[in-house]
Design an enzyme around this catalytic site. Structure first.
Site, PDB file in Angstrom:
ATOM      1  N   SER A  99       0.860  -1.186   0.000  1.00 41.50           N
ATOM      2  CA  SER A  99       0.000   0.000   0.000  1.00 41.50           C
ATOM      3  C   SER A  99       0.890   1.227   0.000  1.00 41.50           C
ATOM      4  O   SER A  99       2.067   1.151   0.397  1.00 41.50           O
ATOM      5  CB  SER A  99      -0.858  -0.007   1.271  1.00 41.50           C
ATOM      6  OG  SER A  99      -1.524   1.234   1.436  1.00 41.50           O
TER       7      SER A  99
ATOM      8  N   TYR B 261      -2.514  -1.360  10.271  1.00 41.20           N
ATOM      9  CA  TYR B 261      -2.403  -1.457   8.809  1.00 41.20           C
ATOM     10  C   TYR B 261      -1.073  -0.882   8.328  1.00 41.20           C
ATOM     11  O   TYR B 261      -0.369  -1.496   7.524  1.00 41.20           O
ATOM     12  CB  TYR B 261      -3.583  -0.701   8.184  1.00 41.20           C
ATOM     13  CG  TYR B 261      -3.745  -0.883   6.693  1.00 41.20           C
ATOM     14  CD1 TYR B 261      -4.440  -1.966   6.169  1.00 41.20           C
ATOM     15  CD2 TYR B 261      -3.209   0.037   5.801  1.00 41.20           C
ATOM     16  CE1 TYR B 261      -4.606  -2.124   4.800  1.00 41.20           C
ATOM     17  CE2 TYR B 261      -3.373  -0.113   4.427  1.00 41.20           C
ATOM     18  CZ  TYR B 261      -4.072  -1.195   3.935  1.00 41.20           C
ATOM     19  OH  TYR B 261      -4.229  -1.346   2.574  1.00 41.20           O
TER      20      TYR B 261
HETATM   21  P1  NAD Z   1     -11.364  -6.347  -0.685  1.00 35.82           P
HETATM   22  O1  NAD Z   1     -12.015  -6.251   0.656  1.00 35.82           O
HETATM   23  O2  NAD Z   1     -12.153  -6.069  -1.901  1.00 35.82           O
HETATM   24  O3  NAD Z   1     -10.666  -7.750  -0.854  1.00 35.82           O
HETATM   25  C1  NAD Z   1      -9.954  -8.358   0.188  1.00 35.82           C
HETATM   26  C2  NAD Z   1      -9.860  -9.829  -0.104  1.00 35.82           C
HETATM   27  O4  NAD Z   1      -9.181 -10.459   0.984  1.00 35.82           O
HETATM   28  C3  NAD Z   1     -11.231 -10.507  -0.224  1.00 35.82           C
HETATM   29  O5  NAD Z   1     -11.187 -11.505  -1.219  1.00 35.82           O
HETATM   30  C4  NAD Z   1     -11.409 -11.133   1.150  1.00 35.82           C
HETATM   31  O6  NAD Z   1     -12.297 -12.239   1.149  1.00 35.82           O
HETATM   32  C5  NAD Z   1      -9.981 -11.553   1.423  1.00 35.82           C
HETATM   33  N1  NAD Z   1      -9.715 -11.852   2.821  1.00 35.82           N
HETATM   34  C6  NAD Z   1      -9.927 -11.069   3.889  1.00 35.82           C
HETATM   35  N2  NAD Z   1      -9.566 -11.737   4.999  1.00 35.82           N
HETATM   36  C7  NAD Z   1      -9.130 -12.955   4.605  1.00 35.82           C
HETATM   37  C8  NAD Z   1      -8.639 -14.089   5.289  1.00 35.82           C
HETATM   38  N3  NAD Z   1      -8.514 -14.129   6.626  1.00 35.82           N
HETATM   39  N4  NAD Z   1      -8.293 -15.173   4.561  1.00 35.82           N
HETATM   40  C9  NAD Z   1      -8.420 -15.172   3.218  1.00 35.82           C
HETATM   41  N5  NAD Z   1      -8.887 -14.119   2.515  1.00 35.82           N
HETATM   42  C10 NAD Z   1      -9.230 -13.028   3.219  1.00 35.82           C
HETATM   43  O7  NAD Z   1     -10.097  -5.370  -0.565  1.00 35.82           O
HETATM   44  P2  NAD Z   1      -9.079  -4.784  -1.653  1.00 35.82           P
HETATM   45  O8  NAD Z   1      -9.187  -3.329  -1.562  1.00 35.82           O
HETATM   46  O9  NAD Z   1      -9.205  -5.464  -2.969  1.00 35.82           O
HETATM   47  O10 NAD Z   1      -7.700  -5.173  -0.937  1.00 35.82           O
HETATM   48  C11 NAD Z   1      -6.794  -6.099  -1.463  1.00 35.82           C
HETATM   49  C12 NAD Z   1      -5.398  -5.739  -0.964  1.00 35.82           C
HETATM   50  O11 NAD Z   1      -5.035  -4.450  -1.470  1.00 35.82           O
HETATM   51  C13 NAD Z   1      -5.282  -5.662   0.552  1.00 35.82           C
HETATM   52  O12 NAD Z   1      -4.058  -6.218   0.966  1.00 35.82           O
HETATM   53  C14 NAD Z   1      -5.291  -4.168   0.813  1.00 35.82           C
HETATM   54  O13 NAD Z   1      -4.618  -3.831   2.000  1.00 35.82           O
HETATM   55  C15 NAD Z   1      -4.556  -3.666  -0.409  1.00 35.82           C
HETATM   56  N6  NAD Z   1      -4.800  -2.246  -0.693  1.00 35.82           N
HETATM   57  C16 NAD Z   1      -6.058  -1.802  -0.986  1.00 35.82           C
HETATM   58  C17 NAD Z   1      -6.242  -0.456  -1.234  1.00 35.82           C
HETATM   59  C18 NAD Z   1      -7.588   0.114  -1.569  1.00 35.82           C
HETATM   60  O14 NAD Z   1      -7.729   1.325  -1.599  1.00 35.82           O
HETATM   61  N7  NAD Z   1      -8.587  -0.681  -1.878  1.00 35.82           N
HETATM   62  C19 NAD Z   1      -5.157   0.422  -1.169  1.00 35.82           C
HETATM   63  C20 NAD Z   1      -3.902  -0.067  -0.872  1.00 35.82           C
HETATM   64  C21 NAD Z   1      -3.732  -1.417  -0.632  1.00 35.82           C
END
Ligand code: NAD
Length: 264
Positions: free
Chosen positions: A146, A159
């Site tokens: 991130s 986080y």
């Molecule tokens: P999202 O909530 O859409 O997806 C998260 C995924 O992780 C889902 O498939 C969920 O089922 C899975 N998950 C959660 N807990 C779990 C567990 N214990 N075991 C297995 N799977 C699990 O979120 P996203 O925004 O697509 O995030 C994906 C990654 O990107 C994360 O690591 C997040 O920190 C990172 N990220 C997201 C953003 C953003 O703005 N969306 C920004 C920077 C980084």
């Protein structure tokens, strides 16, 4: 026509929604066999499996329900991927969760879960998948970190700590694998339009007494200079670049896809 990832196998954690699903779909469209993982409603998981499966030319993509907070389940997931697909050439550590709270009120169990799912799971998955990659002389590890792996924000201590840890892990693994045909890199997204990020808009609107539109541009995206969400397809494009033909010299790098956030 030959595709970039023909013959490659990939495991994408947290790929039932958001960024992970976009990466899995992109890899499948480029010829890879992909295993999905993550939680969700059964119908949503079935839809994700069907969508990615269609790109692979099968009815449904293989799926592991492994909980990324459980090392034993992570190891079993990597083994299941190797058994189902014939390998795990590409590992994308993407599963993640968020909790926003002042540090003095931050619930202990939330802290532990964020560190476990967002950081410790990456270690266990890499440890399990790396021997197979080394034996093949080719592998790609992508850790979805991130912008919060590079800079901090208040109220997101777990986080920010986890994502800074992911970058340290990425760099250290990159040095260890540098002569093995394997690379380990991180993608550092800004705010991406996904359920995880969109869930933060409403509480911000309530906290500041403003509309959700104003909460988005003036509060959530206050440090994202474009004032626009990053789209999941843009993250998938960065992931695709890191597994493509000419990426072998990119190793240990944080790749920012953040609308200019950390340029400030
Ligand atoms: P999202 O909530 O859409 O997806 C998260 C995924 O992780 C889902 O498939 C969920 O089922 C899975 N998950 C959660 N807990 C779990 C567990 N214990 N075991 C297995 N799977 C699990 O979120 P996203 O925004 O697509 O995030 C994906 C990654 O990107 C994360 O690591 C997040 O920190 C990172 N990220 C997201 C953003 C953003 O703005 N969306 C920004 C920077 C980084």
């Amino acid at each position: 026509m030959a595709k970039t990832l023909d013959g490659r196998t990939a495991l994408v954690t947290g790929s039932t929604s958001g960024i992970g699903l976009a990466i899995a779909l992109r890899f499948a469209q480029e010829g890879a066999k992909v295993m999905l993982n993550g939680f969700g409603q059964p119908e949503d998981i079935a839809k994700a499996r069907a969508t990615v499966g269609a790109a692979m030319g099968v009815a449904e993509a293989p799926y592991s329900p492994a909980d990324m907070s459980r090392p034993d389940e992570i190891r079993a997931m990597v083994q299941a991927c190797q058994a189902a697909l014939g390998g795990c050439d590409i590992l994308v550590n993407n599963a993640g969760i968020q909790h926003v709270s002042p540090v003095e009120d931050f619930p202990d169990d939330k802290w532990d879960r964020i560190i476990a799912i967002n950081l410790v799971s990456n270690f266990h998955a890499i440890k399990a998948a790396l021997p197979g990659m080394k034996a093949k002389g080719w592998g790609r590890i992508i850790n979805v970190a991130s912008a919060h792996g590079l800079v901090a924000s208040p109220f997101k201590t777990a986080y920010v700590a986890a994502k800074h840890g992911v970058l340290g892990l990425t760099k250290s693994v990159a040095l260890e694998v540098a002569r093995s045909g394997v690379t380990c890199n991180a993608i550092c997204p800004g705010f991406v339009r996904t359920p995880l990020a969109e869930a933060q808009v409403k509480p911000l609107a309530e906290k500041h007494g403003v509309s959700e539109e104003v909460a988005l541009t003036d509060h959530l995206l206050d440090r994202q200079p474009t004032k626009k969400w990053v789209e999941v397809e843009e993250i998938a494009e960065a992931a695709m670049f890191l597994v493509g033909a000419n990426s072998g010299s990119i190793n240990g790098a944080p790749i920012s896809v953040d609308g200019g956030w950390i340029a400030q």
